[in-house]
Structures are given as structure tokens and as C-alpha cells.
Design a protein around this motif. Structure first.
Motif: not given
Ligand code: SF4
Ligand code: SF4
Lengths: 372, 410
Positions: A34-37, A54-55, A95-97, A198-202
Motif C-alpha cells: 500500500g502506498c499512502v500519498p 495507491g491508498a 503500508l508505506i506512509v 485514478k486508475s493509475a494508482q491501482f
């Protein structure tokens, strides 16, 4: 060749069903991180053979997260935690924050106790990021992420692979910039435009780039838009709520450019490609600018928005403010001032991820469209 | 207000109270005098390494202290509304709103402070600070120096972080020399470090007196003294004033007296910044029930003790809002145990996202580790609209009842 509708449908289905994409990766035996912005080093995750996912939270009611956060923390951070507690991320390897705002700092601390089975990996970025000492510190932050990812997943890191990943992401950047310009030129509707971002995140970067290439080919063949509605530049953190995008569409408003964290802001800067890929990535971060969570005493972001309006011959600016996002709330005043002195009409819409009623936004946008 | 003043006895000029009050008064006066002389003065974040400008002999004002003073004197709402009228969301930290409004109004009788020629920002307490100072810098078109001390997700401060902060420290000195024309002096730096340590030691020792039963001080006193710990740490006057305070507490313990009026029935930790606009209501709510605040993280927060330059850097990397949950929790557990704290009252401060953002979990853990009841109330450090006296009363009453039951069970 696929039709334009088919291509947009593909983006739409991923953008609206991230959970399916997530499950598919797990079924395929991938390890998902998971990649938090924002500015999470996806290149590193990718280089280690893991899937960055993307999270940015989700549009849902908060219940469990309230045990951890008071109400005045933004809904992105709150809903990331909510999803975690509800088990929606089950199977995620870590999860990276990044710690670029106060609320994000708190997310990581709460995550450790609220979602014990998914390790939290902090990415600590410097704000004085441009000087050598800043770049060194970013590199140290990346090294820490690598070590933590190794521990969480068993994956290993090789600089050569990072070089390849950087190329893949640079390529996506270039394609995104091209698509962005084309979508403005051809009059693509706000929802479709949002889906592309948005799709790029997933998605895996290669796959998304492939779709972008298809989109570019088809778009190029389209007539330029004879748009009789209005054209705006959006600014904010997130502007993907379907209710909001529909309001744009109902009022014949096209988004011709954005300064939105979840959209084009991600794709502005490429990493250099030298023999030291980790440093290249740190240099990329150092060159990032025009963003509410990156130190900028000259407030160049406000000028950038004004420039975008001029370049795209837009009619105005819509600031989509995520409620309780203090970095953006401070910037808003500067954007407002810059627009006023450049004689650019602007509107402010407050959103959050629990929003169901868009009456207020509707009223603001109607009045705004009339004014333009 | 006026009636109350009449009733007050003159303060003994040898008392800590007098000395501490004078330091704050002198601070604002000297700042104005420097400005009037044409010296360049700064506005400075409360946890910016003061050793830098003390050594350079520069005068700075503290917007956070000023905002607290303005709010305590009843003008918080007026200034917050002014900031909101210029576009600032009412969700933004009220210290920032008060200050941004002050920058605009330039004259607020509740507490004036000359306008800045440069800005010193340090985000070890929050990133909100960066945004706030950016906006001042842009609006007033004055230089801004940022020492970025990132939130540390680990228990210990890493060497990489020390190297990063140190490099910025040196860069800041250079920038300030250029802006003000003043020269850095290593000998003076050493002296300032020594005085700061002396002040900090006296502060830590004095605040530690809350461990006595009864405590010789009403813990709310500390909230007032904090301004000195913030704005004058590197001065001999501050060191002496805190040493006097220490002597007074020592004497009180011997005499069995206290600045807490009435019987000290319960001892609690108060978590968070004071509710300045409702100081009286919050203090009375405790005092009337015989509750004394004997523990606050502020006591330890402003004790910057270090041996050398590296130690100094590390100290600034360990201020309360820059450390992870475990370290923040352990510091508080330590204080609570040292002071025989019987309950924890948490101010969920609408202004401060970082302070409140993981406090629910942290206070649960503190409550468990110390086996004490935990209660929170909603408030704000400077915007009076975010506090409800009724809610406060109910919560404090609830906490008191639990503490009472526990006493009886013993
Ligand atoms: S929306 Fe704003 S407050 Fe929330 S995580 Fe992003 S930058 Fe931070
Ligand atoms: S109250 Fe919190 S947000 Fe406001 S300046 Fe202080 S630490 Fe920052």
C-alpha cells in the motif's frame, strides 16, 4: 483497435473497483504494498518486484477510525485507517506512509495499533530537500524503506532493477503529460479524465502505460472539441468524487488542466538517469515543487495555477478543498489572492469522503458557471 | 477585571512571580526598542533553536506566545474571525489564525508585538508551522529561514537525522549573518549553551516539585511560566528566575504550603495546551473539586539539557510533537508515575492535529500502564468557540467520581 468508449470503460472499471484489482494481484501470487500519498517511492517498490497500490482512502462512512482520530482530521487519512481496520486491505504486505503533513504523521502511529497485521513503513522526507544535505536525507529515508520492505516481504533490492523501474515511471510520466494535453484539446469529460488518473494508482505501471498509448492513438484521431461550455483548472488534493464530477458535467464545465495532488501533480517531474538510481530518485523529489506539502516560501504554486489558466485559455479555477486539509487551507488563500490579482474567477468547493449531499457544491458551481 | 486588580497585593520584587513577569514584559519592550532603533527583528517558532539568535544577539518575538496572551485576554475570537474573513478556514490552528490576523491588523491592544523583518521557522512541533510562516513570508515579502526537523517515527534519533539538522543549523547561521549583518561567535555560543542548560536545569528541578504531597504548586502556574521557558531560555535572568522559583518551592515543601488553594484531594495529569480563552473555567472546574494538576509534558518539554553541539541538535529532535507514539507515551508514563498521578484529563485541541491525532490511542495506553482513568474534553487553545463549559464540567465530574471510587476501594 478499441474504440474510445472501450478504452475509457477500461479505465473506469479499474478506477471504480480497486478492490477487484487488488484481489486479482493477490490471486496471481503478487505481493502488494500500500502506498499512502504523496510522493511514495513507487519506483522502489516496483524495483523489488512488489506491486505498489495507491491508498488514498475511499468514500465511506467512518466508524472504527473514530476510535483513533478526532473528527477534525481529513477524510483521506481517516478512511485509509477505516479500510485497514475493516480488513479491506487483508493480504497487503506493508503500508508505506510518508510524513509530509501532520495528519499523515498520525496515521502511521495509529496504524501500528489499529492494523497490527500489516506492517507500517515510514518514509520520512526532508522539507529542505534541494541542498545536498537534503538529498542525502531523502536517500537515507529510501534506504530505510528498502530495509523495511525486505523485512516485510523477503524481497531484495538491486540498483540495476531500480534503474529499469525509474525508466518505466518516467515513461508513464511522459505519456500522462501527453494524454493530459490531448484530453483538454479533445474535450474529454471530467469523469473520464479523472478515471485515467485514478486508475493509475491501482495498476502496474507497464499496463497503465500500455492503455495510455492506446488512448493517445485514438484521441489523436478525434476532432478537436467544439466546446461551448466552460473550461476550468482544478486545484486540490483529490477531485475524484463521482457526485462532484457529475456537477461539473451537468454545468457543461470541462477540466482542461489540474493542480491536483492525485492527478497531474504526480507526473510533472522525471527522475534523472545516472549510475546512482537511489540518488536519482532523491533528486526527483528535490525537484518537486508547487505542492501544499512541500516547503515553498515563494508560494510558486499559486503562480503556476495562474499560468495554467492562461496557457489553457481556461475561464476560471475551481479549488476542490479536502475538508480539514490544513496544508491546502493555507495555500487556498494564496491561490485566491493570485487569481484575484490576475482577474481570474475562482470558486471554492469543500469536499470530504463521507459527502453524500452535493447540494452546496451544485449551487456554487451553477453560480460559478453563470459568472464565467 | 478592574475590581480584581484593586484587591491584589503588590508583588514582592524578589519573588519568582515578579521576576518571571518582568522577563515577559522586558521581552516585548526590548523587542520594540530594537525595532525602533532600526535593528532587524524576527518572528520565531517556539521550538526554533534559540541558541542561534541568542548567540548572534538578535531579538525575536514569538507569535505563539503572543497568540496565547491575546486569547487569554479575550480577543481570540475577534482575530480568528478576521483571519477567516480573509479566506483562512476556521479549521486552521487558532494560533496561526490569530497571528495572520495580527500581521494584517498590526495593532491589537491585548498584546502588541512589532512586525518582523525576517522569520525563523522550525517544524519540530508541526508542519502547520511551515505553511503559516510561508504565508507570512509571502505576504510581507521578508526572508524565511526554515530548520526542518522531521517527525521521527523511531524511538531514537538517527545519525542521518542529526547530520541533516546540523547542516541546516549551519546554513541558518550563514543566512542570518547575511540578513542582519551580525557575526557568529563561537565563544558566545558556548556561553549561550551554558546559560540555556542552567535555565533548563532549574526549570526541570522546579517543575519536578509536583511530586510532593501536597504539591507546592498549582500545576496551572506552569502554563504561565512556560512563556519564559520559551522566550528567554538563553538569558541569565531566566535562569535566575527559575532558580528563585525552585527555592520557593523548596521552602513551601518545608512549610507545607502551596499555591494550590484548598485541599489537594486528587492529582491529575493535564494533557495538551491550555484552553487560553477559558483558562478560568478550566482551572476552576478542577480547583473546585480539589483536583491539582501535578503532571504535564510541558514540564519536561522545555528542559533542553545537552553537553555539546550534537546533543543540542538531538534535544531539538526530541520535542513532544516530533517523537513517535511509544516515546511520547513513555515520557508521560514516567511523569505520571513520578508524580503519583491518579487520573488523566486530555484536552482534545481542535487547533492541533498532531497533538490530538494519535492521543486517543496514546492516552488509552497511558491509562492502562499507570492504571488510571482517562477522560477527554473538546477545546481549543485560542478559539473560544470550540469549547463547551457544560461538556467540560460533565467530563471532569465523571473523572472525579472514578478517582473517588478508586480511593474508597483502597
Ligand atoms: S488531504 Fe491534506 S491533511 Fe489529508 S493527508 Fe493529504 S495533505 Fe494531509
Ligand atoms: S498548536 Fe499545534 S498546529 Fe498550532 S502551532 Fe502549535 S503545534 Fe502547530
Amino acid at each position: 483497435m478499441k474504440s474510445l468508449e472501450q478504452i475509457f470503460e477500461q479505465f473506469h472499471s479499474i478506477a471504480t473497483n480497486p478492490k477487484d484489482a487488488f484481489n486479482r494481484y493477490l490471486e496471481e501470487g503478487e505481493k502488494v504494498v500500500g502506498c499512502v500519498p504523496v510522493y511514495t517511492p513507487k519506483e522502489i517498490v516496483h524495483a523489488m518486484g512488489l506491486v505498489p497500490f495507491g491508498a488514498w482512502g475511499a468514500d465511506l462512512e467512518l466508524a472504527e477510525a473514530k476510535e483513533y482520530f478526532p473528527a477534525f482530521i481529513c477524510s483521506i487519512v481517516q478512511s485509509v485507517l477505516e479500510l485497514g481496520i475493516r480488513g479491506e486491505y487483508e493480504g497487503m504486505s506493508a503500508l508505506i506512509v510518508p510524513s509530509l503533513c501532520d495528519s499523515l504523521k498520525c496515521l502511521g502511529q495509529n496504524w501500528k495499533y489499529a492494523v497490527k497485521d500489516i506492517p507500517f513503513i515510514p518514509m520520512t522526507y526532508p522539507q529542505n530537500r534541494k541542498a545536498d544535505f537534503g538529498i542525502d536525507f531523502t536517500v537515507a529515508g529510501y534506504q530505510r524503506v528498502i530495509a523495511d520492505l525486505q523485512e516485510a516481504t523477503g524481497a531484495t533490492f538491486e540498483p540495476e532493477k531500480l534503474k529499469e523501474s525509474i525508466k518505466a515511471y518516467n515513461k508513464q510520466n511522459a505519456l500522462m503529460r501527453e494524454v493530459d494535453a490531448l484530453m483538454a484539446q479533445k474535450g474529454v469529460m471530467p469523469t473520464q479524465r479523472s478515471d485515467v488518473y485514478k486508475s493509475a494508482q491501482f495498476m502496474k505501471v507497464e499496463e497503465h502505460s500500455q492503455w495510455l498509448q492506446e488512448l493517445i492513438e485514438v484521441l489523436k484521431k478525434q476532432e478537436d472539441a467544439q466546446h461551448d461550455g466552460k473550461k476550468v483548472v482544478t486545484a486540490g488534493i483529490l477531485a475524484d468524487s463521482s457526485g462532484l464530477l457529475k456537477i461539473f458535467e451537468n454545468n457543461q464545465i470541462q477540466v482542461v488542466a489540474d493542480d491536483v495532488a492525485a492527478e497531474s501533480r504526480q507526473y510533472r517531474i522525471d527522475a534523472p538517469t545516472t549510475d546512482d538510481p537511489l540518488r536519482d530518485l532523491a533528486v526527483k523529489f528535490a525537484e518537486m515543487d508547487h505542492c501544499c506539502v512541500l516547503y515553498d516560501k515563494d508560494k510558486k504554486r499559486a503562480d503556476l495555477i495562474v499560468d495554467m489558466v492562461k496557457e489553457k485559455e481556461a475561464d476560471g479555477v475551481v479549488v476542490v478543498l479536502t475538508k480539514f486539509c490544513d496544508p491546502d487551507e493555507f495555500d487556498y488563500v494564496m491561490i485566491k489572492r493570485a487569481c484575484e490579482s490576475a482577474d481570474i474567477p475562482h470558486a471554492l468547493i469543500e469536499v470530504d469522503r463521507q459527502m453524500k449531499e452535493f447540494q452546496q457544491a451544485q449551487t456554487i458551481m451553477e453560480a460559478f458557471a453563470e459568472m464565467l | 477585571m478592574a475590581k480584581e486588580k484593586k484587591a491584589r497585593r503588590p508583588v514582592d520584587p524578589n519573588s519568582a512571580k515578579y521576576k518571571l513577569g518582568k522577563i515577559v514584559e522586558d521581552h516585548y519592550r526590548e523587542l520594540q526598542e530594537a525595532k525602533d532603533r532600526g535593528e532587524k527583528i524576527g518572528w520565531c517558532a517556539s521550538n526554533f533553536p534559540q541558541e542561534i539568535f541568542q548567540t548572534l544577539g538578535l531579538k525575536v518575538g514569538y507569535p505563539e506566545n503572543q497568540a496565547a496572551a491575546i486569547a487569554a485576554r479575550g480577543a481570540g475570537e475577534k482575530l480568528c474571525v478576521h483571519a477567516e474573513d480573509s479566506g483562512y478556514s476556521n479549521d486552521i490552528c487558532a494560533y496561526a489564525r490569530v497571528n495572520l490576523a495580527y500581521m494584517d491588523l498590526k495593532d491589537v491592544p491585548e498584546q502588541n508585538m512589532p512586525q518582523p523583518d525576517f522569520l525563523l521557522c522550525c517544524n519540530n512541533i508541526c508542519n502547520c508551522m511551515i505553511k503559516w510562516y510561508e504565508n507570512i513570508s509571502k505576504e510581507l515579502d521578508i526572508p524565511l529561514i526554515l530548520i526542518d526537523i522531521p517527525f521521527n517515527p523511531d524511538y531514537e534519533v538517527s545519525d542521518e537525522q542529526v547530520a541533516y539538522v546540523k547542516a541546516q543549523f549551519l546554513a541558518a547561521i550563514k543566512q542570518l549573518e547575511e540578513i542582519t549583518g551580525k557575526k557568529w561567535d563561537d565563544e558566545k555560543f558556548k556561553e549561550v549553551m551554558e546559560i540555556s542548560n542552567r535555565t533548563s536545569r532549574a526549570w526541570l528541578e522546579a517543575t519536578a516539585y509536583t511530586k510532593y504531597h501536597p504539591s507546592p504548586l498549582n500545576g496551572f502556574d506552569l502554563l504561565n511560566h512556560m512563556a519564559v521557558a520559551v522566550c528567554a531560555r538563553g538569558t541569565v535572568e531566566a535562569a535566575e528566575a527559575f532558580e528563585t522559583l525552585l527555592e520557593e518551592y523548596k521552602q513551601s515543601v518545608q512549610d507545607g504550603t502551596s499555591t494550590f488553594r484548598g485541599e489537594e484531594k486528587y492529582r491529575i495529569m493535564f494533557e495538551g495546551i491550555a484552553c487560553w480563552p477559558h483558562l478560568r473555567a478550566t482551572a476552576t472546574g478542577l480547583k473546585s473539586r480539589g483536583i491539582n494538576m501535578v503532571a504535564t509534558i510541558y514540564a519536561d518539554a522545555f528542559g533542553f539539557i545537552y553537553d555539546d553541539f550534537d546533543g543540542l541538535i538531538r534535544a531539538y529532535c526530541k520535542v513532544p510533537n516530533s517523537i513517535n507514539l511509544e516515546k511520547a507515551r513513555d515520557m508521560r508514563i514516567d511523569i505520571a508515575k513520578r508524580t503519583d498521578t491518579e487520573g488523566l484529563l486530555v484536552h482534545t485541541n481542535r487547533s492541533c492535529k498532531l497533538w490530538s491525532g494519535f492521543m486517543y490511542e496514546m492516552s488509552r495506553q497511558i491509562g492502562e500502564a499507570c492504571d488510571i482513568p482517562v477522560t477527554s474534553f473538546d477545546g481549543d487553545q485560542a478559539d473560544p468557540r470550540n469549547f463547551s463549559e457544560a461538556q467540560y464540567e460533565t467530563r471532569v465530574e465523571g473523572l472525579t467520581e472514578i478517582m473517588e471510587m478508586r480511593k474508597e476501594a483502597k
